[in-house]
Design an enzyme around this catalytic site. Structure first.
Site, short mmCIF file in Angstrom:
data_model
loop_
_atom_site.label_atom_id
_atom_site.label_comp_id
_atom_site.label_asym_id
_atom_site.label_seq_id
_atom_site.Cartn_x
_atom_site.Cartn_y
_atom_site.Cartn_z
N ASP A 132 0.83 -1.21 0.00
CA ASP A 132 0.00 0.00 0.00
C ASP A 132 0.86 1.26 0.00
O ASP A 132 0.61 2.22 -0.74
CB ASP A 132 -0.93 0.01 1.23
CG ASP A 132 -1.66 -1.31 1.39
OD1 ASP A 132 -1.74 -2.08 0.42
OD2 ASP A 132 -2.16 -1.57 2.50
N LYS B 45 -8.69 -3.49 9.44
CA LYS B 45 -7.83 -4.63 9.74
C LYS B 45 -7.07 -4.48 11.05
O LYS B 45 -6.56 -5.46 11.59
CB LYS B 45 -6.88 -4.95 8.58
CG LYS B 45 -5.81 -3.94 8.28
CD LYS B 45 -4.95 -4.44 7.13
CE LYS B 45 -3.82 -3.49 6.81
NZ LYS B 45 -4.26 -2.15 6.40
C1 GLA Z 1 -3.48 -4.88 3.45
C2 GLA Z 1 -2.00 -4.76 3.77
C3 GLA Z 1 -1.18 -5.06 2.52
C4 GLA Z 1 -1.59 -6.38 1.89
C5 GLA Z 1 -3.09 -6.46 1.71
C6 GLA Z 1 -3.57 -7.80 1.25
O1 GLA Z 1 -3.86 -3.87 2.57
O2 GLA Z 1 -1.69 -3.49 4.24
O3 GLA Z 1 0.19 -5.02 2.84
O4 GLA Z 1 -1.11 -7.44 2.66
O5 GLA Z 1 -3.79 -6.15 2.90
O6 GLA Z 1 -3.09 -8.10 -0.02
#
Ligand code: GLA
EC number: 2.7.1.157
Length: 434
Positions: free
Chosen positions: A166, A210
């Site tokens: 990201d 998350k």
């Molecule tokens: C989140 C995490 C990323 C990646 C995605 C899943 O966005 O920040 O680094 O692991 O999930 O692909």
């Protein structure tokens, strides 16, 4: 608004975009390449450096309360993913990189139009934006790659063990092209997307933060354990192995061979912590303190076989996707769509990071003309990305709108944020006064 909050005017502005991951889900933290593009939506911060050592943060969105702290005592609370903590991650990352114990203060007003908790990386965009704000206030320079690496690392202060996708795309994106992001060393290569088809983002409207649950870190730990067990099985020194990619590199075999090795070495039945310990010859105490993260200490089962199968197969799909884009055969859109569909099935069945609403939404998208459709981002909610032939776009949007949003009375007030076509946007930028 800046003027009414702080009684002054901003000296400069910084923007950092969100992203949509086209393919390559949950494999960046395993060391594998991913294929995202930046979206137009971004975080935008108006900044005024001040002489006091106070950091004052305000947000144009009244849901996010003002925050103020001393710039030489940054505390990031891992137990609550409050908005300002993401700013503090970027701030602290730069502060630490330059070994500065205190920084001058600043007044910042944060604005953003990336839908939060939707898998489009609003949180990383805020971390990256804050990192670039801090760098600019300091009058220092760093390359985009360095910035991305610092921000990927410092976002972990929030408690999630994310990979670097990201932050990398937020800095390295360029308008008009998706990027293959490779790690260790970090680099980004242009991937020309097919003309004649459009990527459409659709929000399932199931919110997923998350950092507020342990789903994400459990997957990171399952991959870490799978890597250690596979390494041990093949007689490698497993103690320092953390990522599934390291096992492949150390063995010098293909991704396909890694899938066979996984089938030989691991069993589909879930592993208990005790079984993991006996495979590795370690105690439960060692497992907890030396391998698992703080929020995964009491996980009762680990699905190592399924997670490793997803990772190695998804890593192969990313490479195939890039190859098809480069070779551009006549049936490019169809082939890319198939890879996206396989990716979704693997996320749903092997990685278990989908949810019923996402599954329903990808079905609806395919029914109304998408060649491929999959969840994007961490999953368990958030958005899907679909590959739609350009000539079907108008009817696709109308039909999906009716079938998913109107029928279920979902979030129609945010309609524009919920279902939209997107194209590769540019990366983070500083706007200075002329
Ligand atoms: C989140 C995490 C990323 C990646 C995605 C899943 O966005 O920040 O680094 O692991 O999930 O692909």
């Amino acid at each position: 608004m800046f003027n009414s909050k702080f009684g002054s005017i901003p000296k400069f502005y910084v923007r950092a975009p969100g992203r949509v991951n086209i393919i390559g889900e949950h494999i960046d933290y395993c060391g594998y390449s991913v294929l995202p593009m930046a979206v137009e939506q971004d975080m935008l911060i108006a900044v005024e450096p001040v002489k006091t050592q106070t950091l004052q943060l305000a947000n144009t969105n009244p849901l996010y309360p003002d925050f103020s702290t001393s710039s030489n005592n940054i505390q990031i609370d891992k137990t609550k993913p409050l908005w300002h903590n993401y700013f503090l991650c970027g701030f602290k990352g730069i502060q630490e990189h330059f070994g500065l114990s205190n920084l001058t203060g600043m007044n910042c007003l944060v604005d953003g139009n990336i839908p939060p908790s939707s898998g489009l990386s609003s949180s990383s965009a805020l971390v990256c934006c804050a990192g670039l704000v801090t760098l600019t206030v300091l009058g220092m320079n760093l390359s985009k790659v360095e910035l991305a690496e610092i921000c990927a690392k410092s976002e972990r202060y929030i408690g999630t063990e994310g990979g670097g996708m990201d932050q990398s795309i937020s800095f390295l994106a360029e308008e008009g092209t998706a990027k293959l992001i490779e790690f260790s060393p970090l680099r980004a290569t242009d991937v020309k997307l097919p003309s004649g088809a459009v990527f459409v983002i659709a929000n399932s409207c199931v919110e997923m933060n998350k950092a507020a649950t342990s789903h994400f870190n459990i997957r990171v730990m399952e991959c870490r354990l799978a890597a250690k067990l596979l390494a041990k099985y093949r007689g490698l020194q497993w103690g320092k192995v953390l990522r599934l990619e390291e096992v492949q590199t150390k063995l010098g075999v293909s991704l396909e061979e890694m899938l066979w090795i996984t089938e030989d070495a691991l069993h589909p039945e879930p592993y208990s912590p005790e079984e993991v310990c006996s495979c590795l010859g370690i105690s439960l105490q060692e497992l907890r303190t030396q391998i698992l993260s703080p929020n995964t200490q009491d996980v009762p089962i680990f699905k190592l076989y399924q997670r490793a199968k997803h990772v190695y197969s998804e890593a192969a799909r990313v490479l195939q996707f890039k190859k098809i884009c480069e070779e551009a055969p006549d049936d490019t859109v169809q082939l890319l769509g198939e890879l996206m569909n396989q990716s979704h099935a693997s996320c749903r069945d092997m990685y278990e990071c989908s949810c019923p609403e996402l599954d329903q939404l990808v079905d609806i998208c395919r029914k109304f003309g998408a060649q491929g459709s999959r969840l994007t981002g961490a999953g368990w909610g958030g958005c899907t990305v679909s590959l739609v032939p350009a000539d079907k776009l108008t009817s696709f949007l109308a039909n999906v709108h009716q079938a998913y949003y109107e029928r279920n009375n979902r979030n129609l007030t945010f309609e524009k944020q919920s279902l939209f076509a997107t194209k590769p946007g540019g990366g983070a930028l500083v706007f200075l006064e002329a």
